[in-house]
Design a protein around this motif. Structure first.
Motif, short mmCIF file in Angstrom:
data_model
loop_
_atom_site.label_atom_id
_atom_site.label_comp_id
_atom_site.label_asym_id
_atom_site.label_seq_id
_atom_site.Cartn_x
_atom_site.Cartn_y
_atom_site.Cartn_z
N MET A 1 -39.75 -24.77 -19.41
CA MET A 1 -38.98 -23.52 -19.38
C MET A 1 -38.13 -23.53 -18.12
O MET A 1 -38.64 -23.78 -17.02
N TYR A 2 -36.86 -23.19 -18.27
CA TYR A 2 -35.95 -23.19 -17.14
C TYR A 2 -35.69 -21.76 -16.67
O TYR A 2 -35.53 -20.83 -17.48
N VAL A 3 -35.67 -21.62 -15.35
CA VAL A 3 -35.49 -20.31 -14.74
C VAL A 3 -34.02 -20.10 -14.42
O VAL A 3 -33.42 -20.88 -13.67
N HIS A 4 -33.43 -19.06 -14.96
CA HIS A 4 -32.00 -18.78 -14.77
C HIS A 4 -31.75 -17.59 -13.86
O HIS A 4 -30.61 -17.39 -13.42
N ALA A 5 -32.76 -16.80 -13.59
CA ALA A 5 -32.61 -15.67 -12.66
C ALA A 5 -34.00 -15.21 -12.25
O ALA A 5 -34.96 -15.34 -13.02
N VAL A 6 -34.09 -14.70 -11.04
CA VAL A 6 -35.37 -14.16 -10.56
C VAL A 6 -35.12 -12.85 -9.84
O VAL A 6 -34.00 -12.56 -9.40
N SER A 7 -36.18 -12.08 -9.71
CA SER A 7 -36.10 -10.82 -8.98
C SER A 7 -37.45 -10.51 -8.36
O SER A 7 -38.31 -9.90 -8.99
N SER A 175 -42.98 -5.66 -8.59
CA SER A 175 -42.41 -5.89 -9.91
C SER A 175 -41.48 -7.09 -9.79
O SER A 175 -40.31 -6.95 -9.42
N SER A 176 -42.00 -8.28 -10.07
CA SER A 176 -41.23 -9.51 -9.90
C SER A 176 -41.06 -10.20 -11.25
O SER A 176 -42.03 -10.36 -11.99
N TRP A 177 -39.81 -10.62 -11.54
CA TRP A 177 -39.47 -11.10 -12.88
C TRP A 177 -38.74 -12.42 -12.85
O TRP A 177 -38.03 -12.74 -11.88
N LEU A 178 -38.88 -13.18 -13.95
CA LEU A 178 -38.16 -14.42 -14.18
C LEU A 178 -37.45 -14.32 -15.53
O LEU A 178 -38.05 -13.88 -16.52
N TYR A 179 -36.19 -14.75 -15.55
CA TYR A 179 -35.44 -14.85 -16.80
C TYR A 179 -35.43 -16.31 -17.21
O TYR A 179 -34.94 -17.17 -16.47
N LEU A 180 -36.00 -16.61 -18.37
CA LEU A 180 -36.26 -17.99 -18.80
C LEU A 180 -35.54 -18.33 -20.10
O LEU A 180 -35.43 -17.48 -21.00
#
Length: 289
Positions: A1-7, A175-180
């Motif tokens: 899975m590739y990560v395209h954005a994080v927060s 609240s930490s997120w990854l867009y995959l």
């Protein structure tokens, strides 16, 4: 899975929600009138993560949490057992932590699957595993995976669960997120693998083989100082990202560690070592580009 954005988002324990609501309005025009702190925390990370991204309407949401909606659950129990009254409908409905993932999907206008995942002390890792399985099966093409938890308010609970002093750890809300996606083009990193081991030596052996010359190690809260020292001696002598000491702790803080490393960490890869309630070792490996 590739990560395209994080927060990666954390904050001190919040009592009044006006500050969160005001900050959130800088990132989204989503109307949120009757929401609680857990829902607001869930929403805080997502707009930051996908800001400027053209995400699809079928994007899946995997909201991982250790404790869910602590605040409203406490309010409802107080109303029932202390006040000897029926709980207020709004409080009662929002004790269902899955409500938060619904709000997240609604704010994104996503019609994809929306799941809340909880697995004692490794909720974020299990959420990533579910997303990875769905990608491999071709069920989804985009996913948001996040770890959301309120700060633990019970000192007795914290000491009993983690065998650690309440005063030695700064407790925060996060609240930490990854867009995959499964596509490498344009990615900023990759979740390479997640493994679960019954025995320490097997976990150390696998992590040692996976580590490179610029790999950074990070450890979850159930990894005692003695455990960490064993890993240092047998597996690595390099850099370490002590995100709990540097930033504070919430119960799905592994999401913060991974997103922070991919966004701005030193090194080219991260190995995060955690333990679950059964004593198993859960090892997560990721890369940054």
């Amino acid at each position: 899975m590739y990560v395209h954005a994080v927060s990666p988002f954390i904050c001190d324990p919040v009592e009044k929600l006006d500050g969160l609501k005001s900050d959130l309005k800088n990132y989204t025009d989503f109307f949120f009138r009757r929401v609680n702190k857990f829902i607001l925390l869930s929403l805080m990370g997502v707009p930051r993560c996908v800001h400027g991204k053209n995400i699809g309407t079928s994007t899946a949401v995997f909201l991982t949490t250790e404790n869910g909606n602590l605040g409203d659950t406490e309010n409802v129990l107080h109303q029932i057992y202390r006040e000897n009254s029926f709980p207020k409908p709004f409080n009662f409905i929002n004790t269902m932590s899955n409500t938060a993932s619904f709000y997240v999907a609604q704010s994104l206008k996503s019609l994809g699957r929306s799941i809340t995942v909880s697995s004692r002390n490794v909720s974020f890792e299990r959420g990533l595993e579910l997303a990875m399985a769905d990608f491999e099966l071709g069920v989804i093409s985009e996913a948001l995976v996040g770890g959301v938890d309120e700060a633990v308010f019970s000192r007795e609970y914290f000491v009993k669960k983690y065998d650690a002093s309440y005063h030695d750890v700064k407790l925060v809300e996060g609240s930490s997120w990854l867009y995959l996606t499964p596509e490498r083009f344009g990615a900023m990193g990759k979740i390479t693998d997640i493994r679960t081991f019954d025995e320490r030596d097997a976990a150390i052996r696998w992590a040692g083989e996976a580590a490179g010359t610029r790999t950074v190690f990070a450890f979850g809260i159930l990894m005692t100082p003695g455990e960490k020292e064993i890993w240092r001696k047998k597996c690595h002598e390099g850099s370490e990202f002590d995100y709990i000491a540097e930033h504070g702790y919430y119960d799905t803080a592994a999401s913060f560690a991974v997103s922070t490393f991919i966004e701005s960490g030193d090194g080219t890869s991260l190995i995060h070592v955690n333990r679950n309630a059964q004593g198993q070792y859960v090892v997560l490996a990721c890369e940054k580009y």
